[in-house]
Design a protein around this motif. Structure first.
Motif, PDB file in Angstrom:
ATOM      1  N   ALA A   1     -27.642  11.726 -37.002  1.00 34.02           N
ATOM      2  CA  ALA A   1     -28.134  11.227 -38.285  1.00 34.02           C
ATOM      3  C   ALA A   1     -28.300  12.393 -39.255  1.00 34.02           C
ATOM      4  N   SER A   2     -27.823  12.202 -40.470  1.00 34.54           N
ATOM      5  CA  SER A   2     -28.098  13.180 -41.526  1.00 34.54           C
ATOM      6  C   SER A   2     -29.181  12.636 -42.455  1.00 34.54           C
ATOM      7  N   GLY A   3     -29.423  11.338 -42.372  1.00 34.69           N
ATOM      8  CA  GLY A   3     -30.482  10.709 -43.148  1.00 34.69           C
ATOM      9  C   GLY A   3     -30.501   9.223 -42.868  1.00 34.69           C
ATOM     10  N   VAL A   4     -31.672   8.632 -42.983  1.00 28.96           N
ATOM     11  CA  VAL A   4     -31.803   7.192 -42.744  1.00 28.96           C
ATOM     12  C   VAL A   4     -32.844   6.601 -43.676  1.00 28.96           C
ATOM     13  N   ASP A   5     -32.716   5.315 -43.915  1.00 29.21           N
ATOM     14  CA  ASP A   5     -33.708   4.539 -44.651  1.00 29.21           C
ATOM     15  C   ASP A   5     -33.954   3.275 -43.843  1.00 29.21           C
ATOM     16  N   ILE A   6     -35.187   2.805 -43.849  1.00 28.69           N
ATOM     17  CA  ILE A   6     -35.478   1.541 -43.187  1.00 28.69           C
ATOM     18  C   ILE A   6     -36.378   0.714 -44.105  1.00 28.69           C
ATOM     19  N   ASN A   7     -36.102  -0.562 -44.142  1.00 27.97           N
ATOM     20  CA  ASN A   7     -36.932  -1.512 -44.877  1.00 27.97           C
ATOM     21  C   ASN A   7     -37.458  -2.527 -43.887  1.00 27.97           C
ATOM     22  N   PHE A   8     -38.783  -2.598 -43.774  1.00 28.21           N
ATOM     23  CA  PHE A   8     -39.429  -3.557 -42.895  1.00 28.21           C
ATOM     24  C   PHE A   8     -39.631  -4.839 -43.690  1.00 28.21           C
ATOM     25  N   LEU A   9     -39.047  -5.936 -43.244  1.00 29.75           N
ATOM     26  CA  LEU A   9     -39.074  -7.186 -43.992  1.00 29.75           C
ATOM     27  C   LEU A   9     -40.126  -8.166 -43.487  1.00 29.75           C
ATOM     28  N   LYS A  10     -40.305  -8.221 -42.172  1.00 26.40           N
ATOM     29  CA  LYS A  10     -41.268  -9.129 -41.547  1.00 26.40           C
ATOM     30  C   LYS A  10     -41.793  -8.484 -40.275  1.00 26.40           C
ATOM     31  N   PRO A  11     -42.974  -8.873 -39.834  1.00 25.54           N
ATOM     32  CA  PRO A  11     -43.498  -8.304 -38.585  1.00 25.54           C
ATOM     33  C   PRO A  11     -42.853  -8.954 -37.353  1.00 25.54           C
ATOM     34  N   ALA A  12     -42.970  -8.251 -36.245  1.00 21.19           N
ATOM     35  CA  ALA A  12     -42.556  -8.776 -34.945  1.00 21.19           C
ATOM     36  C   ALA A  12     -43.750  -8.606 -34.012  1.00 21.19           C
ATOM     37  N   PHE A  13     -43.798  -9.424 -32.957  1.00 18.59           N
ATOM     38  CA  PHE A  13     -44.978  -9.481 -32.115  1.00 18.59           C
ATOM     39  C   PHE A  13     -44.635  -9.376 -30.632  1.00 18.59           C
ATOM     40  N   ARG A  14     -45.670  -9.078 -29.843  1.00 16.31           N
ATOM     41  CA  ARG A  14     -45.540  -8.944 -28.387  1.00 16.31           C
ATOM     42  C   ARG A  14     -44.785 -10.131 -27.807  1.00 16.31           C
ATOM     43  N   GLY A  15     -43.860  -9.815 -26.917  1.00 18.91           N
ATOM     44  CA  GLY A  15     -43.085 -10.839 -26.226  1.00 18.91           C
ATOM     45  C   GLY A  15     -41.824 -11.246 -26.954  1.00 18.91           C
ATOM     46  N   GLN A  16     -41.710 -10.896 -28.240  1.00 25.71           N
ATOM     47  CA  GLN A  16     -40.483 -11.243 -28.951  1.00 25.71           C
ATOM     48  C   GLN A  16     -39.331 -10.355 -28.479  1.00 25.71           C
ATOM     49  N   VAL A  17     -38.136 -10.913 -28.541  1.00 30.29           N
ATOM     50  CA  VAL A  17     -36.925 -10.188 -28.176  1.00 30.29           C
ATOM     51  C   VAL A  17     -36.294  -9.670 -29.460  1.00 30.29           C
ATOM     52  N   LEU A  18     -36.121  -8.354 -29.529  1.00 23.46           N
ATOM     53  CA  LEU A  18     -35.476  -7.731 -30.684  1.00 23.46           C
ATOM     54  C   LEU A  18     -34.005  -7.499 -30.386  1.00 23.46           C
ATOM     55  N   THR A  19     -33.178  -7.736 -31.374  1.00 24.51           N
ATOM     56  CA  THR A  19     -31.750  -7.452 -31.284  1.00 24.51           C
ATOM     57  C   THR A  19     -31.382  -6.605 -32.493  1.00 24.51           C
TER      58      THR A  19
END
Length: 160
Positions: A85-103
């Protein structure tokens, strides 16, 4: 290049990646400029508000980014370089919670010389009940609700 579906450590950069191992990241698919990965949010990945810690979401997206940037099997002449990585940006749109599966779905948008641009979308879906079996599990085609957008800029450098 054809897409490959894999299980277990499937990429040379995961062989000694203890952070990704601790996070429980599974590689679902990988091809030239693309990676799809999955993990389940555990209690120790949450912040004081009971939602996914932003650093966990970032690290998850960063792993997808790294897998999309680096070939699983380097072509002749590429074995002495890595893409970082030479640089990154991230935008958090909604929360995620325990037990959820992230893809996370990472795709190369542009490549010129030693530089690249990648977009990574991160989704969250409720895990199916333990007795539900496989049919309710999120799939790469229906990975859940979009919770974050990660954009990475890459640079290929000599391997040390």
């Amino acid at each position: 290049m054809a897409e490959t579906t894999l299980s277990g450590p499937t990429h040379q950069i995961l062989e000694n990646d203890y952070a990704s191992e601790w996070m429980g990241i599974q590689v679902l698919a990988i091809s030239d400029g693309h990676a799809t990965i999955r993990m389940t949010l555990r209690q120790e990945m949450l912040n004081g508000f009971g939602m996914a810690h932003g650093g966990m979401i970032f690290a998850f997206g960063d792993t997808a980014f790294a897998l999309a940037c680096n070939p699983a099997v380097p072509a002749p002449g590429e074995e002495n370089s890595i893409t970082v990585a030479s640089g990154v940006d991230i935008n958090f749109l909604k929360p995620a919670f325990r037990g959820q599966v992230l893809t996370a779905v990472a795709d190369r948008r542009s490549s010129a010389g030693r530089s690249g641009l990648y977009d990574i979308q991160i989704f969250a879906a409720d895990a199916p009940p333990a007795d539900a079996g496989q049919p309710g599990e999120p799939t790469p085609n229906q990975p859940g609700e979009l919770i974050a957008e990660f954009r990475g800029r890459s640079r290929t450098i000599p391997k040390k």
